[in-house]
Design a protein around this motif. Structure first.
Motif, PDB file in Angstrom:
ATOM      1  N   PHE A 180       0.822  -1.201   0.000  1.00 45.91           N
ATOM      2  CA  PHE A 180       0.000   0.000   0.000  1.00 45.91           C
ATOM      3  C   PHE A 180       0.867   1.268   0.000  1.00 45.91           C
ATOM      4  CE2 PHE A 180      -2.602  -3.385   1.624  1.00 45.91           C
ATOM      5  CZ  PHE A 180      -3.852  -3.156   1.068  1.00 45.91           C
ATOM      6  N   GLY A 181       2.117   1.130  -0.424  1.00 41.85           N
ATOM      7  CA  GLY A 181       3.024   2.266  -0.426  1.00 41.85           C
ATOM      8  C   GLY A 181       3.724   2.419   0.914  1.00 41.85           C
ATOM      9  N   ASP A 182       4.527   3.473   1.029  1.00 41.80           N
ATOM     10  CA  ASP A 182       5.277   3.744   2.258  1.00 41.80           C
ATOM     11  C   ASP A 182       4.329   4.369   3.279  1.00 41.80           C
ATOM     12  OD1 ASP A 182       7.012   4.375   4.251  1.00 41.80           O
ATOM     13  OD2 ASP A 182       8.455   5.430   2.986  1.00 41.80           O
ATOM     14  N   LEU A 183       4.072   3.642   4.364  1.00 45.30           N
ATOM     15  CA  LEU A 183       3.116   4.081   5.379  1.00 45.30           C
ATOM     16  C   LEU A 183       3.799   4.564   6.648  1.00 45.30           C
ATOM     17  CD1 LEU A 183       0.532   1.144   5.022  1.00 45.30           C
ATOM     18  CD2 LEU A 183       0.512   3.356   3.854  1.00 45.30           C
ATOM     19  N   ALA A 184       5.111   4.746   6.599  1.00 46.61           N
ATOM     20  CA  ALA A 184       5.863   5.065   7.815  1.00 46.61           C
ATOM     21  C   ALA A 184       5.349   6.323   8.506  1.00 46.61           C
ATOM     22  CB  ALA A 184       7.345   5.226   7.479  1.00 46.61           C
ATOM     23  N   HIS A 185       4.952   7.329   7.723  1.00 45.92           N
ATOM     24  CA  HIS A 185       4.492   8.589   8.289  1.00 45.92           C
ATOM     25  C   HIS A 185       3.040   8.870   7.926  1.00 45.92           C
ATOM     26  CE1 HIS A 185       8.538   9.776   9.582  1.00 45.92           C
ATOM     27  NE2 HIS A 185       8.980   9.275   8.431  1.00 45.92           N
ATOM     28  N   ALA A 186       2.299   7.854   7.533  1.00 44.51           N
ATOM     29  CA  ALA A 186       0.906   8.065   7.123  1.00 44.51           C
ATOM     30  C   ALA A 186       0.078   8.616   8.274  1.00 44.51           C
ATOM     31  CB  ALA A 186       0.301   6.751   6.627  1.00 44.51           C
ATOM     32  N   ALA A 187      -0.899   9.433   7.944  1.00 42.70           N
ATOM     33  CA  ALA A 187      -1.812   9.954   8.965  1.00 42.70           C
ATOM     34  C   ALA A 187      -2.625   8.808   9.549  1.00 42.70           C
ATOM     35  CB  ALA A 187      -2.733  11.003   8.352  1.00 42.70           C
ATOM     36  N   ALA A 188      -2.915   8.902  10.848  1.00 42.55           N
ATOM     37  CA  ALA A 188      -3.629   7.823  11.524  1.00 42.55           C
ATOM     38  C   ALA A 188      -4.972   7.544  10.862  1.00 42.55           C
ATOM     39  CB  ALA A 188      -3.818   8.162  12.998  1.00 42.55           C
ATOM     40  N   ARG A 189      -5.668   8.604  10.457  1.00 40.77           N
ATOM     41  CA  ARG A 189      -6.989   8.419   9.838  1.00 40.77           C
ATOM     42  C   ARG A 189      -6.871   7.646   8.526  1.00 40.77           C
ATOM     43  NH1 ARG A 189     -11.213  13.264   8.072  1.00 40.77           N
ATOM     44  NH2 ARG A 189     -12.773  11.878   7.104  1.00 40.77           N
ATOM     45  N   ALA A 199     -11.941   0.623  12.895  1.00 42.09           N
ATOM     46  CA  ALA A 199     -12.008   1.233  14.225  1.00 42.09           C
ATOM     47  C   ALA A 199     -10.937   0.672  15.154  1.00 42.09           C
ATOM     48  CB  ALA A 199     -13.394   1.014  14.814  1.00 42.09           C
ATOM     49  N   ALA A 200     -10.704  -0.658  15.080  1.00 47.88           N
ATOM     50  CA  ALA A 200      -9.692  -1.272  15.946  1.00 47.88           C
ATOM     51  C   ALA A 200      -8.298  -0.774  15.591  1.00 47.88           C
ATOM     52  CB  ALA A 200      -9.762  -2.796  15.825  1.00 47.88           C
ATOM     53  N   ALA A 201      -8.014  -0.611  14.298  1.00 41.82           N
ATOM     54  CA  ALA A 201      -6.707  -0.098  13.888  1.00 41.82           C
ATOM     55  C   ALA A 201      -6.505   1.326  14.396  1.00 41.82           C
ATOM     56  CB  ALA A 201      -6.579  -0.149  12.366  1.00 41.82           C
ATOM     57  N   ARG A 202      -7.567   2.132  14.356  1.00 41.92           N
ATOM     58  CA  ARG A 202      -7.440   3.510  14.844  1.00 41.92           C
ATOM     59  C   ARG A 202      -7.150   3.532  16.351  1.00 41.92           C
ATOM     60  NH1 ARG A 202      -8.392   8.820  13.134  1.00 41.92           N
ATOM     61  NH2 ARG A 202      -7.379  10.079  14.758  1.00 41.92           N
ATOM     62  N   GLU A 203      -7.760   2.622  17.099  1.00 46.44           N
ATOM     63  CA  GLU A 203      -7.500   2.553  18.536  1.00 46.44           C
ATOM     64  C   GLU A 203      -6.043   2.178  18.817  1.00 46.44           C
ATOM     65  OE1 GLU A 203     -10.483  -0.174  19.853  1.00 46.44           O
ATOM     66  OE2 GLU A 203     -11.969   1.390  20.162  1.00 46.44           O
ATOM     67  N   VAL A 204      -5.479   1.279  18.010  1.00 44.45           N
ATOM     68  CA  VAL A 204      -4.064   0.912  18.175  1.00 44.45           C
ATOM     69  C   VAL A 204      -3.170   2.100  17.841  1.00 44.45           C
ATOM     70  CG1 VAL A 204      -2.212  -0.588  17.360  1.00 44.45           C
ATOM     71  CG2 VAL A 204      -4.487  -1.533  17.732  1.00 44.45           C
ATOM     72  N   LEU A 205      -3.483   2.796  16.764  1.00 42.87           N
ATOM     73  CA  LEU A 205      -2.677   3.944  16.364  1.00 42.87           C
ATOM     74  C   LEU A 205      -2.720   5.054  17.413  1.00 42.87           C
ATOM     75  CD1 LEU A 205      -3.658   4.005  12.585  1.00 42.87           C
ATOM     76  CD2 LEU A 205      -1.448   3.315  13.531  1.00 42.87           C
ATOM     77  N   ALA A 212       7.193   7.925  21.590  1.00 46.19           N
ATOM     78  CA  ALA A 212       8.092   8.899  20.959  1.00 46.19           C
ATOM     79  C   ALA A 212       7.688   9.191  19.520  1.00 46.19           C
ATOM     80  CB  ALA A 212       9.517   8.365  21.009  1.00 46.19           C
ATOM     81  N   ASP A 213       7.929  10.482  19.126  1.00 46.84           N
ATOM     82  CA  ASP A 213       7.638  10.871  17.751  1.00 46.84           C
ATOM     83  C   ASP A 213       8.510  10.072  16.781  1.00 46.84           C
ATOM     84  OD1 ASP A 213       5.797  12.701  18.590  1.00 46.84           O
ATOM     85  OD2 ASP A 213       7.204  14.385  18.619  1.00 46.84           O
ATOM     86  N   GLY A 214       8.084  10.042  15.536  1.00 40.97           N
ATOM     87  CA  GLY A 214       8.832   9.329  14.515  1.00 40.97           C
ATOM     88  C   GLY A 214       7.887   8.508  13.662  1.00 40.97           C
ATOM     89  N   THR A 215       8.400   7.446  13.065  1.00 42.13           N
ATOM     90  CA  THR A 215       7.578   6.574  12.239  1.00 42.13           C
ATOM     91  C   THR A 215       6.703   5.694  13.122  1.00 42.13           C
ATOM     92  OG1 THR A 215       9.207   4.801  12.207  1.00 42.13           O
ATOM     93  CG2 THR A 215       9.415   6.522  10.514  1.00 42.13           C
ATOM     94  N   LEU A 229      -0.814  -4.735   6.589  1.00 45.90           N
ATOM     95  CA  LEU A 229      -0.506  -3.578   5.748  1.00 45.90           C
ATOM     96  C   LEU A 229       0.995  -3.355   5.576  1.00 45.90           C
ATOM     97  CD1 LEU A 229      -3.075  -0.948   7.089  1.00 45.90           C
ATOM     98  CD2 LEU A 229      -3.076  -1.969   4.814  1.00 45.90           C
ATOM     99  N   ARG A 230       1.806  -4.004   6.401  1.00 44.27           N
ATOM    100  CA  ARG A 230       3.254  -3.785   6.466  1.00 44.27           C
ATOM    101  C   ARG A 230       3.568  -2.386   7.001  1.00 44.27           C
ATOM    102  NH1 ARG A 230       6.550  -8.346   4.797  1.00 44.27           N
ATOM    103  NH2 ARG A 230       5.479  -9.429   3.121  1.00 44.27           N
ATOM    104  N   ALA A 231       2.634  -1.822   7.759  1.00 44.82           N
ATOM    105  CA  ALA A 231       2.908  -0.546   8.412  1.00 44.82           C
ATOM    106  C   ALA A 231       3.832  -0.756   9.600  1.00 44.82           C
ATOM    107  CB  ALA A 231       1.599   0.104   8.866  1.00 44.82           C
TER     108      ALA A 231
END
Length: 619
Positions: free
Chosen positions: A44-53, A75-81, A88-91, A131-133
């Protein structure tokens, strides 16, 4: 007095510190090394810095499932994110690694209560892995007992080589459970090593197998489950696909262990008490070695010696042979007689009139004729190699026996039994099904005109016209691995268990075509239909399950499927299910009405007493 000890067990190998016990699976000539991605897989492309939504929306976008299921995944993925965002900030990978989840300290389910999660957080973790995120360690992966991970991971990757691998696994001649293991082992390897299937090497499989033992040793300290060496099935399939160079050993065991052992050495790995049975097994396995590769031979030794005979000696230390049929009192659940027949009895059939029993002997290549009054074998009828299950005509004139190893149905003339002449029973026809089709069981339809054949190794069901003894149709079914056939009370449909797909194929008896499938418990084998209410009872042999369409599945169970009111011509009509826990690995099922059972209680008491060497109970 002190004695030096090398920590090497003569059978199980050196002591392994991380496992807490001895193991043969320690090292070999081939080094273990994780795979390296030529190109990091990013379906699904590079998701390292993808927005949580956006990432949560992707988590609900792939794989099979209803709209409510997709909403739950999102919804479950959003709760994990949201949980990972607290670190810590970052990927997302850096946040995961900084969290207790990433360190493998516990699974996401432990957070559900404290975070008042609407849906289980494990569901969201599963989606992010697919997703390989996030690339987890194997320990962190094993903290999560995911449902349907294999299905969703494969769907998310869009990897033609992985899809081809799954096809080869499902076509590989191994049990449904081992097929599921081969897919699960590959999905977990690709997840934790962060590679595509093209990157997988023999060394990476060994690395994953060792890594899995280390993780299991932490999760189950001191338990032998940590010694389970995974990826063996995956190795076999990749080798057969040509994924590995021809110089690579065909099996992982060859890469890990010393050279091939003799049949005697293989048998003597297990503690057989009875010397005569030990010798019988050695002789039988020596014959089988001539037409089997080493991997098949060792599997046969495990099944026959360890899983079968050693288990029998544990349950019944006085057992002296491998060639008996037990008579059971179904009402009191007691064994009342043990009848000696040929070697390795497989299938049974009672001839109408209930005077005679037929037993197919897979090790002797014969069918025994047994007198149920005297409880003794009268004769054996020679047939082809490895006979299995049978069906007997309603008039008692003929028996039809599946000859698994020779690819045909043996037709036996039983007319001599009506004259008390068992010596006249003989094979009068061979109905050819085909080489390597492995016919496993048969059943005669309720009109007595056609015989349906369940074959292990072809994806069709041969239909035989009993007036001509010819195959008149071969009904395609979704997958090979058919085990048994039953018929609906109106004879309108045949029901065929498909072990490798955990389904029943429904065949229209007039059109001779599959109209739908019905999901059931794992690895279905035996099947029976209650004529009074159209209820199906199906023995779920396998120990694993990964199908969300069948609710409340219990391991080692009998699937009960209520077909009353269900449209068997449409996939839209859903049956109602129950699952009854039974003993391990149920293989067959039969229905009887206890109100119609007549027996002589004194005779049964005397029979049971003679079997156990005790005095019969006083009247």
């Amino acid at each position: 007095m002190t004695t030096a000890h090398s920590h090497r067990h003569h059978r199980h190998g050196p002591y392994v510190e991380e496992l807490g016990f001895a193991s043969r699976f320690v090292s070999g000539a081939m080094p273990a090394a994780a795979a390296v991605a030529a190109v990091p897989p990013r379906p699904f492309g590079d998701l390292a810095h993808a927005a949580a939504r956006s990432l949560a929306e992707l988590a609900g976008s792939f794989g099979p499932g209803t709209r409510p299921s997709r909403v739950q995944r999102q919804a479950a993925a959003r709760e994990v994110l949201d949980y990972l965002a607290e670190f810590a900030d970052g990927t997302w990978q850096q946040r995961w690694d900084a969290s207790p989840l990433g360190r493998g300290e516990f699974g996401a389910a432990s957070l559900d209560a404290s975070r008042s999660a609407t849906y289980g957080l494990s569901l969201g973790v599963r989606q992010l892995f697919c997703l390989r995120a996030i690339q987890p360690s194997l320990l962190a992966f094993r903290r999560h007992p995911f449902n349907s991970y294999n299905i969703l991971f494969v769907a998310a990757q869009n990897d033609p080589q992985l899809d081809e691998y799954v096809k080869h696994v499902k076509a590989h001649p191994m049990s449904h459970q081992h097929q599921s293991d081969a897919i699960a082992d590959m999905c977990s390897l690709l997840t934790v090593q962060g590679v595509a299937l093209a990157d997988v090497t023999p060394e990476s499989l060994l690395h994953h197998a060792h890594d899995n033992r280390a993780a299991r040793a932490i999760l189950h300290p001191g338990e032998k489950v940590a010694n389970r060496f995974i990826c063996r099935g995956a190795w076999n399939v990749l080798h057969r696909m040509g994924h590995f160079p021809p110089t690579i050993p065909q099996t992982m065991r060859e890469a890990m262990l010393r050279g091939q052992q003799t049949v005697t050495e293989l048998v003597d790995r297990y503690p057989i008490q009875n010397a005569a049975v030990r010798q019988l097994l050695i002789e039988y396995l020596t014959r089988r070695r001539a037409d089997s590769d080493y991997s098949t031979l060792t599997t046969l030794v495990i099944n026959l010696v360890r899983n079968f005979w050693c288990r029998i000696e544990q349950l019944n230390p006085g057992q002296t042979d491998l060639n008996t049929v037990s008579e059971l009192d179904a009402l009191t659940r007691r064994e009342v007689a043990r009848i000696t027949v040929g070697f390795g009895p497989r299938g049974l059939g009672i001839v109408p009139g209930e005077r005679y029993l037929l037993a197919s002997n897979s090790g002797s290549n014969t069918v025994s004729v047994v007198d149920l009054e005297s409880r003794r074998e009268l004769c054996q009828v020679a047939v082809g190699r490895d006979p299995r299950h049978m069906a007997i005509s309603a008039d008692g004139q003929f028996a039809y026996v599946s000859i698994w190893g020779s690819g045909y149905i043996a037709k036996l003339d039983l007319s001599g039994l009506a004259k008390d002449r068992p010596d006249l029973v003989r094979e009068v026809a061979r109905i050819r099904i085909g080489e390597n089709t492995h016919p496993y069981s048969v059943n005669i339809d309720r009109n007595g005109s056609r015989l349906f054949v369940a074959c292990n190794s072809v994806a069709d069901v041969p239909v035989i016209d009993l007036s001509t003894d010819r195959v008149i149709a071969r009904v395609p079914v979704p997958i090979d691995g058919a085990r048994a056939v039953a018929f609906t009370p109106d004879n309108g449909h045949a029901l065929v268990t498909l072990e490798r797909k955990s389904q029943i194929a429904v065949i229209d008896m007039e059109k001779l075509e599959v109209t739908r499938t019905i999901p059931v418990g794992p690895g279905p084998r035996g099947i029976a239909v209650d004529e009074t209410d159209n209820t199906v009872y199906c023995a779920a042999f396998s120990r694993i399950f990964d199908d969300p369409d069948v609710p409340d599945v219990v391991a080692h169970s009998l699937s009960v499927v209520h077909l009353e009111g269900v449209d068997l011509a449409s996939e839209d009509s859903k049956p109602r299910y129950e699952h009854l826990p039974v003993g391990h690995g149920p293989c067959s099922v039969a229905i009887f009405n206890p109100d119609r059972v007549a027996f002589d209680s004194d005779r049964l008491e005397r029979a049971a007493a003679s079997l156990t060497g005790t005095q019969p109970a006083p009247a």
